[in-house]
Design a protein around this motif. Structure first.
Motif, short mmCIF file in Angstrom:
data_model
loop_
_atom_site.label_atom_id
_atom_site.label_comp_id
_atom_site.label_asym_id
_atom_site.label_seq_id
_atom_site.Cartn_x
_atom_site.Cartn_y
_atom_site.Cartn_z
N ALA A 205 3.13 11.25 0.21
CA ALA A 205 2.25 12.23 0.40
C ALA A 205 1.86 13.10 1.79
O ALA A 205 2.10 11.91 2.74
CB ALA A 205 1.39 11.82 0.13
N ILE A 206 2.38 14.05 1.73
CA ILE A 206 1.72 15.03 2.39
C ILE A 206 0.20 15.94 2.63
O ILE A 206 -0.02 16.43 1.99
CB ILE A 206 2.96 15.96 3.22
CG1 ILE A 206 3.52 14.97 3.64
CG2 ILE A 206 1.88 16.89 4.57
CD1 ILE A 206 5.16 15.94 3.61
N SER A 207 -0.70 15.25 3.72
CA SER A 207 -1.87 15.89 3.65
C SER A 207 -2.33 17.20 4.52
O SER A 207 -1.54 16.37 6.02
CB SER A 207 -3.45 14.53 4.06
OG SER A 207 -4.33 15.29 4.19
N SER A 208 -2.47 18.48 4.58
CA SER A 208 -1.74 19.31 5.34
C SER A 208 -3.21 20.62 5.27
O SER A 208 -4.01 20.31 4.07
CB SER A 208 -1.19 20.03 5.91
OG SER A 208 -0.53 20.75 4.32
N ASP A 209 -3.80 21.00 6.23
CA ASP A 209 -4.80 22.44 6.38
C ASP A 209 -4.18 23.00 5.29
O ASP A 209 -2.45 23.94 6.05
CB ASP A 209 -4.72 22.33 8.34
CG ASP A 209 -6.07 23.74 7.89
OD1 ASP A 209 -5.96 24.59 6.97
OD2 ASP A 209 -6.79 23.96 8.55
N LEU A 210 -4.24 24.05 4.60
CA LEU A 210 -3.13 24.91 4.09
C LEU A 210 -3.43 26.07 4.23
O LEU A 210 -2.60 26.84 3.95
CB LEU A 210 -3.84 25.22 1.99
CG LEU A 210 -3.59 26.43 1.75
CD1 LEU A 210 -1.46 26.04 1.39
CD2 LEU A 210 -3.81 26.21 0.16
N SER A 211 -4.09 26.26 4.67
CA SER A 211 -4.26 27.91 6.12
C SER A 211 -3.37 28.32 6.63
O SER A 211 -3.33 28.98 7.50
CB SER A 211 -6.06 28.18 6.54
OG SER A 211 -5.87 27.44 7.61
N ALA B 123 0.75 -1.05 0.15
CA ALA B 123 0.04 -0.30 0.14
C ALA B 123 0.87 1.19 -0.46
O ALA B 123 1.80 1.01 -0.01
CB ALA B 123 -1.09 0.36 1.46
N ARG B 124 0.50 2.38 -0.46
CA ARG B 124 0.82 3.44 -0.55
C ARG B 124 0.96 3.94 1.28
O ARG B 124 -0.19 4.51 1.30
CB ARG B 124 0.22 4.59 -1.57
CG ARG B 124 0.67 5.98 -1.23
CD ARG B 124 0.63 7.12 -2.49
NE ARG B 124 1.06 7.80 -2.71
CZ ARG B 124 0.88 8.95 -3.40
NH1 ARG B 124 -0.75 8.54 -3.86
NH2 ARG B 124 1.24 9.82 -3.63
N PRO B 125 1.29 4.82 1.90
CA PRO B 125 2.50 5.06 3.11
C PRO B 125 1.11 6.92 2.93
O PRO B 125 1.99 7.41 1.86
CB PRO B 125 3.53 5.18 4.00
CG PRO B 125 4.44 4.58 2.68
CD PRO B 125 2.97 3.92 0.95
N VAL B 126 0.28 7.45 2.66
CA VAL B 126 0.61 9.60 3.18
C VAL B 126 0.02 9.22 4.79
O VAL B 126 -0.35 9.12 5.59
CB VAL B 126 -0.67 9.26 2.40
CG1 VAL B 126 -1.41 11.07 2.59
CG2 VAL B 126 -0.55 9.12 1.27
N VAL B 127 1.01 10.36 5.24
CA VAL B 127 0.62 11.56 6.14
C VAL B 127 0.03 12.50 6.62
O VAL B 127 -0.47 13.02 5.06
CB VAL B 127 2.15 11.68 7.37
CG1 VAL B 127 3.14 12.98 6.27
CG2 VAL B 127 2.00 12.16 8.08
N HIS B 128 -1.07 12.36 7.39
CA HIS B 128 -1.56 13.76 7.56
C HIS B 128 -1.85 14.33 9.60
O HIS B 128 -1.92 13.66 9.87
CB HIS B 128 -3.87 12.79 7.50
CG HIS B 128 -4.84 14.30 7.69
ND1 HIS B 128 -4.72 15.43 7.07
CD2 HIS B 128 -5.28 14.71 9.04
CE1 HIS B 128 -5.37 16.58 8.36
NE2 HIS B 128 -5.72 16.05 8.51
N SER B 129 -1.77 15.89 8.87
CA SER B 129 -1.65 16.34 10.12
C SER B 129 -2.55 18.00 10.37
O SER B 129 -1.81 18.54 8.90
CB SER B 129 -0.18 16.50 10.43
OG SER B 129 -0.40 16.99 12.04
#
Length: 321
Positions: A228-234, A205-211
């Protein structure tokens, strides 16, 4: 063309209804939703404790605690996860393309779960390692089970680390509340995160992180093996480290749609925000479109059912440009 997905949590208590909503609105990249309104067993910590291998837990008055034997609460969390996956297999078992699962990351887990005699596992180097290894081992089995259930899907595992910044900066309070746990230094944090990313990748699987925390440690997360990095753009500072990470092959998932009810939000304005962010680093739409995933800023558990649907609709519209 970009794609859209959600972070993970949804309002309400009907799993099948939530999954149908997800499939209907972000069907190119659906996810197995989390419904914390069903109780602690369905929340992000309980959900992840259901995945652990070789480490038992139980719910105590102060929260989840490991090393006290598998209690009824962990059994319930595991049963609930299995039931949800059964429903997901029935509704999405033939899905082709990306499909996402979510788990709590090892740093946030260590900052949230107690040791057998109290206080967080974060307080002890060996305990931090133990829970990361247990999570890694559990994820191997979890991904294998998901691959059996969704044989045509491209599996993505999102590792949620909402507490990563206070863990790294010594901001997690001790049990007494009068002091703070020592910061976990980047080399150790890297090692703990790598246990998880390597387990996910090794399982196919593909590991992605969110914070959704401010000052996300982009360099650390990039080095730990996340794709990939998932984040709040603001909350993302326009530092060059974002561009450097992107140029190294790490995709960016930008949270731009409000995760709670908000009036007056238009897809055109959100498209402009994304273009402005990439434009600071000299990237035009052609450079980032295929590597961009549009999301809400965080989970949708605090949204009304109507806004949860609208948030996913908006994310899809923004992704379509």
């Amino acid at each position: 063309m970009s794609i859209a997905t959600g972070i993970g949590s949804m309002p309400g208590t009907d799993f099948a209804e939530s999954l149908r909503l997800v499939m209907g609105e972000v069907g190119d990249f659906p996810y197995v939703p989390e419904l914390p309104a069903r109780g602690v067993h369905a929340g992000m910590i309980g959900r992840t404790l259901a995945v652990l291998e070789g480490l038992e837990a139980d719910l105590q008055p102060d929260g989840w605690r490991v090393g006290v034997g598998e209690g009824a609460d962990q059994r319930r969390a595991r049963s609930l996860l299995a039931q949800d996956l059964d429903v997901a297999e029935e509704l999405a078992g033939t899905h082709e393309g990306l499909l996402k699962l979510q788990v709590t990351g090892p740093l946030t887990l260590a900052a949230s779960v107690e040791r057998p005699r109290g206080d967080k596992m974060l307080a002890d180097h060996g305990a931090r390692r133990e829970i990361a290894e247990s999570l890694a081992e559990g994820l191997r089995a979890h991904v294998a089970d998901a691959r059996r259930r969704f044989p045509q899907a491209e599996l993505v595992v999102q590792v949620d680390e909402p507490s990563i910044v206070p863990v790294l900066t010594g901001g997690i309070p001790t049990a007494s509340g009068f002091s703070r746990h020592r910061s976990v230094h980047p080399p150790e944090a890297d090692a703990l995160l790598r246990l998880v990313t390597e387990a996910i990748s090794g399982a196919g699987a593909r590991p992605v992180v969110h914070s959704c925390a401010p000052d996300v440690p982009v360099e650390l997360l990039t080095g730990a093996g996340f794709t990939a990095i998932s984040s709040d753009l603001s909350l993302a500072r326009p530092d060059d480290i974002w561009a450097e990470s992107f140029e190294q092959g790490v995709d960016l998932w930008l949270g731009v749609v409000p995760s709670t009810d908000t009036a007056g939000v238009t897809d055109k304005a959100l498209v402009t925000r994304i273009a402005a962010f990439f434009g600071r680093f000299g990237f035009d739409e052609e450079a980032y479109a295929a590597r961009l995933v549009v999301t809400p800023t965080c989970g949708l558990a605090g949204a009304s059912p109507a806004w949860a649907r609208q948030a996913l609709v908006l994310a899809q519209r923004v992704a379509a440009g």
